[in-house]
Motif scaffolding. Structure first.
Motif, PDB file in Angstrom:
ATOM      1  N   VAL A  60      78.159 -68.484  -9.033  1.00 53.92           N
ATOM      2  CA  VAL A  60      77.937 -67.508  -7.957  1.00 53.92           C
ATOM      3  C   VAL A  60      76.688 -66.698  -8.251  1.00 53.92           C
ATOM      4  CG1 VAL A  60      78.820 -65.433  -6.820  1.00 53.92           C
ATOM      5  CG2 VAL A  60      80.374 -67.340  -7.317  1.00 53.92           C
ATOM      6  N   ASN A  61      75.815 -66.582  -7.244  1.00 54.54           N
ATOM      7  CA  ASN A  61      74.605 -65.770  -7.357  1.00 54.54           C
ATOM      8  C   ASN A  61      74.538 -64.829  -6.159  1.00 54.54           C
ATOM      9  OD1 ASN A  61      71.758 -65.150  -8.290  1.00 54.54           O
ATOM     10  ND2 ASN A  61      71.319 -66.006  -6.267  1.00 54.54           N
ATOM     11  N   LEU A  62      74.279 -63.531  -6.423  1.00 53.75           N
ATOM     12  CA  LEU A  62      74.153 -62.535  -5.364  1.00 53.75           C
ATOM     13  C   LEU A  62      72.800 -61.856  -5.452  1.00 53.75           C
ATOM     14  CD1 LEU A  62      77.651 -60.767  -5.609  1.00 53.75           C
ATOM     15  CD2 LEU A  62      76.998 -62.662  -4.100  1.00 53.75           C
ATOM     16  N   SER A  63      72.143 -61.648  -4.291  1.00 50.32           N
ATOM     17  CA  SER A  63      70.820 -61.029  -4.274  1.00 50.32           C
ATOM     18  C   SER A  63      70.621 -60.258  -2.967  1.00 50.32           C
ATOM     19  CB  SER A  63      69.736 -62.098  -4.412  1.00 50.32           C
ATOM     20  OG  SER A  63      68.466 -61.603  -4.071  1.00 50.32           O
ATOM     21  N   ASN A  64      69.826 -59.193  -3.032  1.00 54.76           N
ATOM     22  CA  ASN A  64      69.482 -58.462  -1.802  1.00 54.76           C
ATOM     23  C   ASN A  64      67.979 -58.505  -1.518  1.00 54.76           C
ATOM     24  OD1 ASN A  64      68.673 -56.804  -3.891  1.00 54.76           O
ATOM     25  ND2 ASN A  64      69.514 -54.911  -3.019  1.00 54.76           N
ATOM     26  N   SER A  65      67.318 -59.525  -2.058  1.00 50.76           N
ATOM     27  CA  SER A  65      65.872 -59.665  -1.835  1.00 50.76           C
ATOM     28  C   SER A  65      65.520 -61.130  -1.644  1.00 50.76           C
ATOM     29  CB  SER A  65      65.082 -59.076  -3.006  1.00 50.76           C
ATOM     30  OG  SER A  65      65.373 -59.780  -4.202  1.00 50.76           O
ATOM     31  N   LEU A  66      64.301 -61.343  -1.125  1.00 53.61           N
ATOM     32  CA  LEU A  66      63.804 -62.700  -0.938  1.00 53.61           C
ATOM     33  C   LEU A  66      62.290 -62.657  -1.016  1.00 53.61           C
ATOM     34  CD1 LEU A  66      64.591 -65.657  -0.266  1.00 53.61           C
ATOM     35  CD2 LEU A  66      64.216 -65.073   2.141  1.00 53.61           C
ATOM     36  N   ALA A  67      61.736 -63.325  -2.012  1.00 56.97           N
ATOM     37  CA  ALA A  67      60.286 -63.318  -2.211  1.00 56.97           C
ATOM     38  C   ALA A  67      59.574 -63.881  -0.993  1.00 56.97           C
ATOM     39  CB  ALA A  67      59.934 -64.129  -3.455  1.00 56.97           C
ATOM     40  N   GLY A  68      58.553 -63.155  -0.513  1.00 57.16           N
ATOM     41  CA  GLY A  68      57.765 -63.608   0.607  1.00 57.16           C
ATOM     42  C   GLY A  68      58.284 -63.199   1.964  1.00 57.16           C
ATOM     43  N   ALA A  69      59.510 -62.646   1.997  1.00 51.65           N
ATOM     44  CA  ALA A  69      60.080 -62.218   3.270  1.00 51.65           C
ATOM     45  C   ALA A  69      59.494 -60.866   3.679  1.00 51.65           C
ATOM     46  CB  ALA A  69      61.592 -62.115   3.157  1.00 51.65           C
ATOM     47  N   THR A  70      59.641 -60.537   4.958  1.00 51.10           N
ATOM     48  CA  THR A  70      59.178 -59.245   5.465  1.00 51.10           C
ATOM     49  C   THR A  70      60.328 -58.580   6.238  1.00 51.10           C
ATOM     50  OG1 THR A  70      56.929 -60.105   5.704  1.00 51.10           O
ATOM     51  CG2 THR A  70      57.450 -58.047   6.832  1.00 51.10           C
ATOM     52  N   PRO A  71      60.915 -57.481   5.727  1.00 50.53           N
ATOM     53  CA  PRO A  71      60.633 -56.900   4.407  1.00 50.53           C
ATOM     54  C   PRO A  71      61.217 -57.769   3.300  1.00 50.53           C
ATOM     55  CG  PRO A  71      62.495 -55.803   5.407  1.00 50.53           C
ATOM     56  CD  PRO A  71      61.987 -56.748   6.447  1.00 50.53           C
ATOM     57  N   GLU A  72      60.845 -57.485   2.068  1.00 59.93           N
ATOM     58  CA  GLU A  72      61.277 -58.331   0.963  1.00 59.93           C
ATOM     59  C   GLU A  72      62.727 -58.063   0.574  1.00 59.93           C
ATOM     60  OE1 GLU A  72      59.561 -58.505  -3.311  1.00 59.93           O
ATOM     61  OE2 GLU A  72      58.401 -59.922  -2.107  1.00 59.93           O
ATOM     62  N   THR A  73      63.271 -56.900   0.921  1.00 60.17           N
ATOM     63  CA  THR A  73      64.664 -56.597   0.606  1.00 60.17           C
ATOM     64  C   THR A  73      65.467 -56.406   1.887  1.00 60.17           C
ATOM     65  OG1 THR A  73      64.229 -54.224   0.477  1.00 60.17           O
ATOM     66  CG2 THR A  73      64.065 -55.497  -1.571  1.00 60.17           C
ATOM     67  N   ASN A  74      66.778 -56.641   1.772  1.00 58.08           N
ATOM     68  CA  ASN A  74      67.695 -56.502   2.886  1.00 58.08           C
ATOM     69  C   ASN A  74      69.027 -56.026   2.307  1.00 58.08           C
ATOM     70  OD1 ASN A  74      67.419 -56.832   5.680  1.00 58.08           O
ATOM     71  ND2 ASN A  74      68.767 -58.602   5.661  1.00 58.08           N
ATOM     72  N   PRO A  75      69.752 -55.132   2.936  1.00 55.38           N
ATOM     73  CA  PRO A  75      70.964 -54.601   2.326  1.00 55.38           C
ATOM     74  C   PRO A  75      72.077 -55.643   2.182  1.00 55.38           C
ATOM     75  CG  PRO A  75      70.708 -53.791   4.571  1.00 55.38           C
ATOM     76  CD  PRO A  75      69.428 -54.465   4.205  1.00 55.38           C
ATOM     77  N   SER A  96      76.426 -72.912  -7.117  1.00 57.53           N
ATOM     78  CA  SER A  96      77.454 -73.390  -6.182  1.00 57.53           C
ATOM     79  C   SER A  96      77.468 -72.535  -4.926  1.00 57.53           C
ATOM     80  CB  SER A  96      78.827 -73.371  -6.863  1.00 57.53           C
ATOM     81  OG  SER A  96      78.881 -74.318  -7.902  1.00 57.53           O
ATOM     82  N   LEU A  97      77.477 -71.216  -5.104  1.00 61.48           N
ATOM     83  CA  LEU A  97      77.380 -70.273  -3.993  1.00 61.48           C
ATOM     84  C   LEU A  97      76.228 -69.321  -4.277  1.00 61.48           C
ATOM     85  CD1 LEU A  97      78.510 -68.766  -1.438  1.00 61.48           C
ATOM     86  CD2 LEU A  97      79.855 -67.391  -3.055  1.00 61.48           C
ATOM     87  N   SER A  98      75.280 -69.227  -3.360  1.00 64.20           N
ATOM     88  CA  SER A  98      74.173 -68.297  -3.530  1.00 64.20           C
ATOM     89  C   SER A  98      73.999 -67.501  -2.241  1.00 64.20           C
ATOM     90  CB  SER A  98      72.881 -69.040  -3.868  1.00 64.20           C
ATOM     91  OG  SER A  98      71.850 -68.120  -4.200  1.00 64.20           O
ATOM     92  N   CYS A  99      74.242 -66.189  -2.328  1.00 67.18           N
ATOM     93  CA  CYS A  99      74.104 -65.293  -1.186  1.00 67.18           C
ATOM     94  C   CYS A  99      72.879 -64.424  -1.436  1.00 67.18           C
ATOM     95  CB  CYS A  99      75.355 -64.432  -1.030  1.00 67.18           C
ATOM     96  SG  CYS A  99      76.872 -65.397  -0.839  1.00 67.18           S
ATOM     97  N   VAL A 100      71.798 -64.671  -0.701  1.00 64.79           N
ATOM     98  CA  VAL A 100      70.528 -63.995  -0.967  1.00 64.79           C
ATOM     99  C   VAL A 100      70.089 -63.188   0.249  1.00 64.79           C
ATOM    100  CG1 VAL A 100      69.838 -65.811  -2.574  1.00 64.79           C
ATOM    101  CG2 VAL A 100      69.120 -65.958  -0.192  1.00 64.79           C
ATOM    102  N   TYR A 101      69.158 -62.265   0.012  1.00 70.47           N
ATOM    103  CA  TYR A 101      68.552 -61.459   1.069  1.00 70.47           C
ATOM    104  C   TYR A 101      69.609 -60.664   1.838  1.00 70.47           C
ATOM    105  CZ  TYR A 101      64.719 -60.232   4.264  1.00 70.47           C
ATOM    106  OH  TYR A 101      63.766 -59.563   4.987  1.00 70.47           O
TER     107      TYR A 101
END
Length: 502
Positions: free
Chosen positions: A368-383, A340-345
């Motif tokens: 609810v899903n929370l993440s500080n990364s995103l596969a394939g992104a540059t950089p792959e993590t973000n605060p 329903s809510l996904s906050c990624v990267y």
């Protein structure tokens, strides 16, 4: 031998003759029965074909009958069209000598495509009748359709015959940019309540422009269509509190099929996409339903205000936020295939008095899903610098409706205060709801909020709910999503509790 062969052939003929049923018919006497006396084809937009509706015709007599004619009263000029037991007749309008066996029935399927000019100007109804027979044996079934006028927005044809396109995520898609000086529609960047809008393809908001949706605006997206808010562009949704069930001041985004059959079918259109670099978005009193992704934020520049907003029946996500900054109040989301809510990267998020529920029919979804990364992104993590949930409900039909995807190479800051939460497996160190006071305070775990009717997206609660009066007054928002004054202490979620009809 030849005699035996002749006798064999004679026997076969005799057997078939003895089994023969008399197919002679008699003329219809006007005693046909019908599954309904009026066929309502629901509301359609002008010049958009309707769904197909069914009428069943019964012969209750003991005789096989022949109906001399089945026709539309307006004949070949009718905007309705039919098939009769699979036959198309004369352009779907006139059928002659239709046989209907004793104690049997036939099916008539009816469709229409009509313009607003075809309808009665006093009530916008387009009508006709199906006539069975004529004279003393005439029987009729009425046909009724409400035709709704609309503003149609769509990609234009290029000089070389190709369709206009815009770029989204580096790909060309069928679309066009809204024009503030369009020769036919005027300022396409302002959506009013005067007429509904029907969008084909992606409607793009040009760079440095603002698209505004006034209170009461209705926007209908065709299949594979959506809204694209481009770089340095802005979206403002200025809905308001409605006082009737017609949601007269709400801004509504949905598909372009108005029939009741389509009212809750997910995936009828694509998404509202906010491009990287889009800016200054504000959303208030929006109801969005039946998309693939409801609101899709791709690294917008500043904090987005989302208030008093409902999002339902999305194939993938209600809100998908990628490195966004969102301040959300009185948000309700239900039914999403992934989350329903996904906050990624990463990003920064604050949600207060929100109801995130997910009753999608699989066991792998989240509210609810929370993440500080995103596969394939540059950089792959973000605060993830902040993800705060105050006086919220996070619930659904899965065992675990709250999910953390932490990458230790970037910050991951989150906190839930006075929330009702569904989560079954608490063995992981990240989900110590009773002892981890850095991340969790006053969590009500695995207690049913007793929503009024989840299947109809009615997530209101009453005084028997576990969310009743469990909020912290320090986080309270004075009015709920419907404009009702909250009590002290407040209820959890977007709705102030009320008594339901018995």
């Amino acid at each position: 031998m030849r005699q035996y062969f002749v006798l064999f052939i004679f026997g076969i003929i005799l057997a078939f003759s003895s089994c023969r049923t008399d197919f002679d018919t008699v003329a219809s006497t006007g005693d046909l029965k019908f599954s309904k006396d009026t066929v309502y084809l629901d509301t359609v937009f002008k010049n958009i074909g309707s769904s197909t509706y069914q009428l069943k015709v019964y012969n209750r007599s003991k005789n096989d009958i022949s109906i001399p004619i089945i026709q539309l009263k307006k004949g070949l000029n009718s905007k309705y069209r039919m098939t009769v037991d699979g036959m198309t007749g004369n352009n779907g309008k006139i059928f002659k000598d239709v046989t209907l066996l004793a104690k049997d029935s036939l099916y008539i399927f009816i469709e229409t495509t009509a313009d607003i000019t075809d309808a009665d100007p006093t009530d916008f109804l387009y009508t006709d009748e199906i006539q069975f027979d004529s004279g003393a044996n005439l029987q009729e079934v009425a046909l009724v359709t409400l035709i709704q006028d609309a503003v149609f927005l769509y990609p234009k044809q290029n000089a070389d015959g190709t369709k206009e396109k815009i770029q989204i995520d580096g790909k060309d898609v069928d679309g066009f940019y809204l024009d503030e000086n369009d020769s036919e529609n005027g300022n396409e960047l302002i959506f009013t309540k005067q007429k509904p809008y029907v969008i084909y393809g992606y409607a793009g908001v040009p760079e440095n422009k603002t698209v505004t949706f006034e209170a009461g605006a209705r926007v209908h997206f065709h299949s594979n269509s959506g809204l694209y808010v481009g770089n340095k562009a802005t979206l403002q949704i200025n809905g308001d509190i409605s006082t009737t069930e017609k949601l007269e001041k709400e801004v509504i985004f949905e598909g372009d099929r108005l029939e009741s059959l389509y009212s809750d079918i997910p995936g009828q259109w694509k998404s509202v996409i906010f491009a990287s670099g889009s800016t200054n978005h504000s959303i208030n009193h929006l109801t969005l339903k039946n998309a693939v992704v409801g609101l899709d934020f791709k690294n917008p520049l500043n904090t987005i205000e989302i208030k008093n907003t409902q999002i339902y029946n999305c194939v993938e996500y209600g809100i998908l936020a990628q490195n966004a900054h969102i301040n959300g109040e009185n948000i309700v989301i239900n039914y999403a295939g992934i989350s329903s809510l996904s906050c990624v990267y990463g990003g920064s998020y604050s949600f207060t008095h929100c109801t995130f529920n997910n009753n999608w029919q699989n066991s792998s979804h989240f509210a609810v899903n929370l993440s500080n990364s995103l596969a394939g992104a540059t950089p792959e993590t973000n605060p993830l610098t902040q993800a705060t949930f105050n006086n919220c409900i996070i619930y659904g039909s899965s065992t675990n409706e709250f999910n953390l995807q932490k990458n230790t190479s970037a910050a991951f800051v989150y906190q839930l205060n006075n929330c009702l939460l569904k989560f079954g497996n608490t063995s992981n160190a990240d989900y110590q709801f009773k002892t981890d006071t850095e991340h969790y305070n006053n969590i009500i775990l695995n207690e049913n909020p007793k929503f009024y009717n989840v299947s109809k997206n009615q997530l209101n609660i009453d005084k028997t709910s576990s969310a009743f009066a469990k909020g912290n007054q320090a986080y309270s928002i004075p009015l709920d999503i419907l404009g009702i004054t909250r009590t002290s202490p407040p209820d959890l979620g977007a709705y102030q509790s009320k008594d339901f009809p018995k």
